[in-house]
Design a protein around this motif. Structure first.
Motif, PDB file in Angstrom:
ATOM      1  N   ASP A  63      12.267   9.188   0.035  1.00 10.52           N
ATOM      2  CA  ASP A  63      13.095   8.017   0.346  1.00 10.52           C
ATOM      3  C   ASP A  63      12.455   7.061   1.354  1.00 10.52           C
ATOM      4  N   GLY A  64      11.154   7.093   1.500  1.00  8.49           N
ATOM      5  CA  GLY A  64      10.481   6.183   2.434  1.00  8.49           C
ATOM      6  C   GLY A  64       9.153   6.754   2.874  1.00  8.49           C
ATOM      7  N   TYR A  65       8.940   6.790   4.191  1.00  7.74           N
ATOM      8  CA  TYR A  65       7.712   7.420   4.688  1.00  7.74           C
ATOM      9  C   TYR A  65       7.887   7.876   6.128  1.00  7.74           C
ATOM     10  N   ASP A  66       7.082   8.869   6.508  1.00  9.67           N
ATOM     11  CA  ASP A  66       6.989   9.303   7.900  1.00  9.67           C
ATOM     12  C   ASP A  66       5.688   8.747   8.457  1.00  9.67           C
ATOM     13  N   SER A  67       5.630   8.531   9.784  1.00  7.13           N
ATOM     14  CA  SER A  67       4.347   8.113  10.354  1.00  7.13           C
ATOM     15  C   SER A  67       4.116   8.786  11.692  1.00  7.13           C
ATOM     16  N   GLU A  68       2.878   9.022  12.002  1.00  7.19           N
ATOM     17  CA  GLU A  68       2.502   9.618  13.288  1.00  7.19           C
ATOM     18  C   GLU A  68       1.279   8.873  13.827  1.00  7.19           C
ATOM     19  N   VAL A  69       1.244   8.692  15.137  1.00  5.95           N
ATOM     20  CA  VAL A  69       0.097   8.031  15.768  1.00  5.95           C
ATOM     21  C   VAL A  69      -0.933   9.092  16.118  1.00  5.95           C
ATOM     22  N   LEU A  70      -2.172   8.880  15.715  1.00  6.73           N
ATOM     23  CA  LEU A  70      -3.234   9.864  15.972  1.00  6.73           C
ATOM     24  C   LEU A  70      -3.986   9.551  17.271  1.00  6.73           C
ATOM     25  N   GLU A  71      -4.395   8.300  17.439  1.00 10.48           N
ATOM     26  CA  GLU A  71      -5.072   7.892  18.673  1.00 10.48           C
ATOM     27  C   GLU A  71      -5.257   6.388  18.706  1.00 10.48           C
ATOM     28  N   GLN A  72      -5.895   5.882  19.769  1.00 11.47           N
ATOM     29  CA  GLN A  72      -6.146   4.441  19.869  1.00 11.47           C
ATOM     30  C   GLN A  72      -7.519   4.124  19.331  1.00 11.47           C
ATOM     31  N   VAL A  73      -7.617   3.017  18.619  1.00  3.85           N
ATOM     32  CA  VAL A  73      -8.887   2.625  17.997  1.00  3.85           C
ATOM     33  C   VAL A  73      -9.073   1.113  18.098  1.00  3.85           C
ATOM     34  N   ALA A  74     -10.267   0.644  17.759  1.00  2.00           N
ATOM     35  CA  ALA A  74     -10.537  -0.801  17.721  1.00  2.00           C
ATOM     36  C   ALA A  74     -11.266  -1.129  16.422  1.00  2.00           C
ATOM     37  N   LEU A  79       0.835  -1.207   0.000  1.00  2.00           N
ATOM     38  CA  LEU A  79       0.000   0.000   0.000  1.00  2.00           C
ATOM     39  C   LEU A  79       0.868   1.254   0.000  1.00  2.00           C
ATOM     40  N   VAL A  80       1.932   1.250   0.786  1.00  2.00           N
ATOM     41  CA  VAL A  80       2.849   2.404   0.768  1.00  2.00           C
ATOM     42  C   VAL A  80       3.386   2.611  -0.655  1.00  2.00           C
ATOM     43  N   ASN A  81       3.690   1.500  -1.330  1.00  2.00           N
ATOM     44  CA  ASN A  81       4.218   1.602  -2.696  1.00  2.00           C
ATOM     45  C   ASN A  81       3.228   2.235  -3.660  1.00  2.00           C
ATOM     46  N   GLN A  82       1.928   2.148  -3.344  1.00  2.35           N
ATOM     47  CA  GLN A  82       0.917   2.714  -4.247  1.00  2.35           C
ATOM     48  C   GLN A  82       0.536   4.147  -3.894  1.00  2.35           C
ATOM     49  N   LEU A  83       1.239   4.737  -2.929  1.00  2.00           N
ATOM     50  CA  LEU A  83       1.037   6.162  -2.622  1.00  2.00           C
ATOM     51  C   LEU A  83       2.001   6.979  -3.467  1.00  2.00           C
ATOM     52  N   ARG A  84       1.549   8.114  -3.965  1.00  2.00           N
ATOM     53  CA  ARG A  84       2.505   9.000  -4.627  1.00  2.00           C
ATOM     54  C   ARG A  84       3.319   9.719  -3.550  1.00  2.00           C
ATOM     55  N   VAL A  85       4.471  10.250  -3.906  1.00  2.00           N
ATOM     56  CA  VAL A  85       5.273  11.003  -2.937  1.00  2.00           C
ATOM     57  C   VAL A  85       4.448  12.207  -2.477  1.00  2.00           C
ATOM     58  N   GLY A  86       4.354  12.403  -1.174  1.00  2.00           N
ATOM     59  CA  GLY A  86       3.514  13.463  -0.617  1.00  2.00           C
ATOM     60  C   GLY A  86       2.113  12.964  -0.273  1.00  2.00           C
ATOM     61  N   LEU A  96      -6.756  -3.883  20.314  1.00  2.00           N
ATOM     62  CA  LEU A  96      -6.528  -2.446  20.358  1.00  2.00           C
ATOM     63  C   LEU A  96      -5.481  -2.077  19.331  1.00  2.00           C
ATOM     64  N   GLN A  97      -5.730  -0.982  18.624  1.00  2.00           N
ATOM     65  CA  GLN A  97      -4.763  -0.582  17.599  1.00  2.00           C
ATOM     66  C   GLN A  97      -4.482   0.910  17.679  1.00  2.00           C
ATOM     67  N   ALA A  98      -3.409   1.300  17.030  1.00  2.00           N
ATOM     68  CA  ALA A  98      -3.086   2.714  16.898  1.00  2.00           C
ATOM     69  C   ALA A  98      -3.586   3.187  15.546  1.00  2.00           C
ATOM     70  N   LEU A  99      -4.268   4.336  15.539  1.00  2.00           N
ATOM     71  CA  LEU A  99      -4.633   4.954  14.262  1.00  2.00           C
ATOM     72  C   LEU A  99      -3.413   5.771  13.817  1.00  2.00           C
ATOM     73  N   VAL A 100      -2.902   5.431  12.644  1.00  2.00           N
ATOM     74  CA  VAL A 100      -1.628   5.984  12.190  1.00  2.00           C
ATOM     75  C   VAL A 100      -1.835   6.730  10.868  1.00  2.00           C
ATOM     76  N   ARG A 101      -1.115   7.839  10.712  1.00  2.00           N
ATOM     77  CA  ARG A 101      -1.079   8.507   9.404  1.00  2.00           C
ATOM     78  C   ARG A 101       0.342   8.402   8.859  1.00  2.00           C
ATOM     79  N   VAL A 102       0.411   7.829   7.667  1.00  2.00           N
ATOM     80  CA  VAL A 102       1.687   7.629   6.986  1.00  2.00           C
ATOM     81  C   VAL A 102       1.775   8.646   5.851  1.00  2.00           C
ATOM     82  N   THR A 103       2.897   9.348   5.747  1.00  2.00           N
ATOM     83  CA  THR A 103       3.085  10.267   4.618  1.00  2.00           C
ATOM     84  C   THR A 103       4.281   9.787   3.814  1.00  2.00           C
ATOM     85  N   LYS A 104       4.063   9.556   2.541  1.00  2.00           N
ATOM     86  CA  LYS A 104       5.139   9.032   1.700  1.00  2.00           C
ATOM     87  C   LYS A 104       6.131  10.137   1.370  1.00  2.00           C
ATOM     88  N   THR A 105       7.415   9.818   1.498  1.00  2.00           N
ATOM     89  CA  THR A 105       8.474  10.781   1.195  1.00  2.00           C
ATOM     90  C   THR A 105       9.311  10.251   0.029  1.00  2.00           C
TER      91      THR A 105
END
Ligand code: SAH
Length: 219
Positions: A199-210, A169-176, A188-197
């Motif tokens: 040379d890879g990607y950045d990620s941040e945790v937004l909150e906990q979800v189920a 899925l990361v591979n199918q994101l355009r850069v940005g 229990l899971q972390a809701l994460v936002r991944v931003t493609k860069t």
């Protein structure tokens, strides 16, 4: 099952407005997202027997061991996806009832949504037709590999939880481009936002979800 709904209580503007007030109190700010929640007929995305509960801020069963996401989570994920600017094409993995798709579709150019359970895929597709949403393309497939024909995507939203960030899925994101998804095991899971860069990607945790788990194969 789709029925044009006759009751008044559950579709009343007041019932929906109460949900909007609650989402605001929970921190949803984007007026476009609040407007979409206000104007999306959630009662058409659940079984008729549950329609009276459609505007409660809660997940509800949709059969096949799956659930329609809680409105707060749908709003939060949509907001997180749109926050950094407008999106053209978005991939959604896990159509389910189609509610998240219907909330998102008018805010982007096109949504490509995939679902591994055929019965849910077909029901969602007929709902999109009923409510006149035309910029949604659906497919019955295991979404773990994304939808390569239409990649790269500006955005990806995943509504079932994989155990880690799926590389395909990361591979199918355009850069940005950005992907919002729950990550983790069953409970229990972390809701994460991944931003493609570049040379890879950045990620941040937004909150906990189920969420329900992401599964492989189709049925
Ligand atoms: N956004 C949906 C949530 C549905 S629950 C809604 O609001 O109704 C998550 C959905 O993801 C389920 O329908 C499940 O069948 C689907 N799913 C799980 N793993 C999948 C996969 N690998 N590919 C496609 N869909 C998947």
């Amino acid at each position: 099952m789709i029925s044009v709904h006759r009751g008044i209580g559950m579709t009343s503007q007041r019932t929906r407005e109460r949900l909007i007030e609650r989402l605001k109190a929970e921190g949803i700010r984007d007026p476009r997202v609040l407007d979409r929640i206000r104007n999306t007929p959630r009662h058409l995305f659940v079984d008729e027997a549950l329609a009276s509960r459609a505007y409660e801020d809660t997940a509800l069963p949709i059969g096949h061991n799956q659930t329609i996401s809680q409105p707060y989570i749908v709003a939060r994920m949509t907001e997180a996806l749109l926050e950094a600017g407008p999106l053209e094409n978005v991939l959604e993995v896990g159509t389910g009832s189609g509610y998240q798709t219907a909330v998102l579709a008018p805010l982007v150019r096109r949504v490509y949504t995939v679902e591994r359970i055929q019965a849910l895929h077909e029901l969602a597709r007929s709902r999109f037709r009923t409510i006149g949403l035309r910029n949604i393309r659906t497919r019955h497939v295991d979404g773990g590999m994304g939808w390569p024909e239409y990649a790269p995507f500006d955005g990806i939203i995943v509504t079932a939880a994989p155990e880690g960030i799926p590389r395909a899925l990361v591979n199918q994101l355009r850069v940005g481009g950005r992907m919002v998804l729950p990550i983790g095991d069953n409970s229990l899971q972390a809701l994460v936002r991944v931003t493609k860069t570049e040379d890879g990607y950045d990620s941040e945790v937004l909150e906990q979800v189920a969420f329900v788990p992401m599964l492989s194969g189709v049925t």
